[in-house]
Design a protein around this motif. Structure first.
Motif, mmCIF file in Angstrom:
data_model
loop_
_atom_site.group_PDB
_atom_site.id
_atom_site.type_symbol
_atom_site.label_atom_id
_atom_site.label_comp_id
_atom_site.label_asym_id
_atom_site.label_seq_id
_atom_site.Cartn_x
_atom_site.Cartn_y
_atom_site.Cartn_z
ATOM 1 N N ASN A 130 -3.039 -4.155 5.568
ATOM 2 C CA ASN A 130 -2.534 -3.114 4.887
ATOM 3 C C ASN A 130 -3.834 -2.081 4.818
ATOM 4 N N GLY A 148 0.733 2.605 10.825
ATOM 5 C CA GLY A 148 1.775 2.122 9.915
ATOM 6 C C GLY A 148 2.825 1.089 10.335
ATOM 7 N N ALA A 152 3.128 -2.766 9.714
ATOM 8 C CA ALA A 152 4.469 -3.391 9.204
ATOM 9 C C ALA A 152 4.756 -4.510 10.181
ATOM 10 N N HIS A 164 3.876 -9.984 -0.036
ATOM 11 C CA HIS A 164 3.714 -8.676 -0.584
ATOM 12 C C HIS A 164 5.055 -7.919 -0.670
ATOM 13 N N THR A 165 5.155 -6.711 -0.995
ATOM 14 C CA THR A 165 6.076 -5.941 -1.145
ATOM 15 C C THR A 165 5.818 -4.648 -0.718
ATOM 16 N N THR A 166 6.434 -3.727 -0.655
ATOM 17 C CA THR A 166 6.227 -2.478 -0.009
ATOM 18 C C THR A 166 7.372 -1.464 -0.940
ATOM 19 N N THR A 167 7.954 -1.886 -1.770
ATOM 20 C CA THR A 167 8.903 -1.241 -2.711
ATOM 21 C C THR A 167 8.646 0.091 -3.044
ATOM 22 N N GLY A 169 4.866 1.465 -2.242
ATOM 23 C CA GLY A 169 3.773 1.314 -1.791
ATOM 24 C C GLY A 169 3.299 -0.255 -1.577
ATOM 25 N N PHE A 170 2.305 -0.432 -0.903
ATOM 26 C CA PHE A 170 1.913 -1.690 -0.489
ATOM 27 C C PHE A 170 1.500 -2.552 -2.106
ATOM 28 N N ARG A 171 2.041 -3.723 -2.282
ATOM 29 C CA ARG A 171 1.376 -4.713 -3.464
ATOM 30 C C ARG A 171 1.414 -6.023 -2.943
ATOM 31 N N ARG A 172 0.499 -6.600 -2.956
ATOM 32 C CA ARG A 172 0.429 -8.128 -2.551
ATOM 33 C C ARG A 172 0.992 -8.887 -3.929
ATOM 34 N N ASP A 192 -4.045 -2.811 -5.207
ATOM 35 C CA ASP A 192 -2.559 -3.398 -4.518
ATOM 36 C C ASP A 192 -2.431 -4.855 -5.299
#
Length: 197
Positions: A130, A148, A152, A164-167, A169-172, A192
């Motif tokens: 990311n 992007g 992805a 991770h999640t991208t709900t 924005g990106f968050r590990r 993140d």
């Protein structure tokens, strides 16, 4: 970079040097920083340095350089992006294959001996992917969409799809542990990080 695999002392020296660097940044003695914290940060830095130019080459349509550690040459200095030399990219190589069959498992295997969990290591890889995409997008906004999409595709790989999640924005879904390098383990969290609000 294969010396990291061939000689355990090379990675240990890098981890201990990172430990001292992190400790000095907080005005502490090296012993104040847990070895596993320094090992996680070392791992994140190595993976990020490898994925960044490979992702950029793929986005630019130049192909993908070989990423196995026997093909990559480095100068192991601290304090930023260390000098790196890659073989020429080829359009016959696949970025996911080069990345997930080359440095990702190799670096995870040698870093786990410092007590860093697989969950954290996979989070480091996702964060590095990311971060490479964000850096490329900031440097060349006209490439942001392709960067992007390429990121992805890597993040959807079975190695990373659940880390991770991208709900929003990106968050590990793990923490790299760098906050623990600060005095009293009270450092700032990365943007993140799973631990940030």
């Amino acid at each position: 970079m294969s010396e990291l695999l061939d000689d355990p002392a090379v990675l240990e020296d890098r981890v201990m040097t990172t430990r001292a660097y992190l400790a000095a940044a907080g005005g502490q003695e090296p012993e104040a920083v847990e070895v596993r914290v320094a090992a996680s940060i070392t791992h994140l830095g190595l993976v990020a340095r490898l994925v960044s130019p490979a992702l950029a080459a793929a986005v630019l349509g130049d192909g993908v350089p070989p990423l196995d550690l026997n093909s990559v040459h480095w100068q192991p200095v601290l304090g930023g992006a260390f000098p790196l030399s890659l073989a020429p990219p080829s359009k016959s190589r696949d970025l996911a294959t080069e990345f997930f069959e080359g440095p990702v498992p190799a670096l995870a295997t040698i870093t786990q001996r410092f007590g860093v969990s697989d969950h954290i290591l996979r989070g480091n890889v996702a964060s590095a992917v990311n971060g490479a995409s964000v850096a490329l997008s900031n440097a060349a906004p006209q490439l942001a969409d392709q960067a992007g999409r390429t990121a992805a595709q890597l993040l959807a790989h079975p190695t990373l799809h659940d880390i991770h999640t991208t709900t929003d924005g990106f968050r590990r879904r793990s923490c790299c542990l760098i906050y623990r390098a600060a005095p009293n383990h009270a450092g700032a969290l990365c943007g993140d990080c799973v631990l940030s609000a």
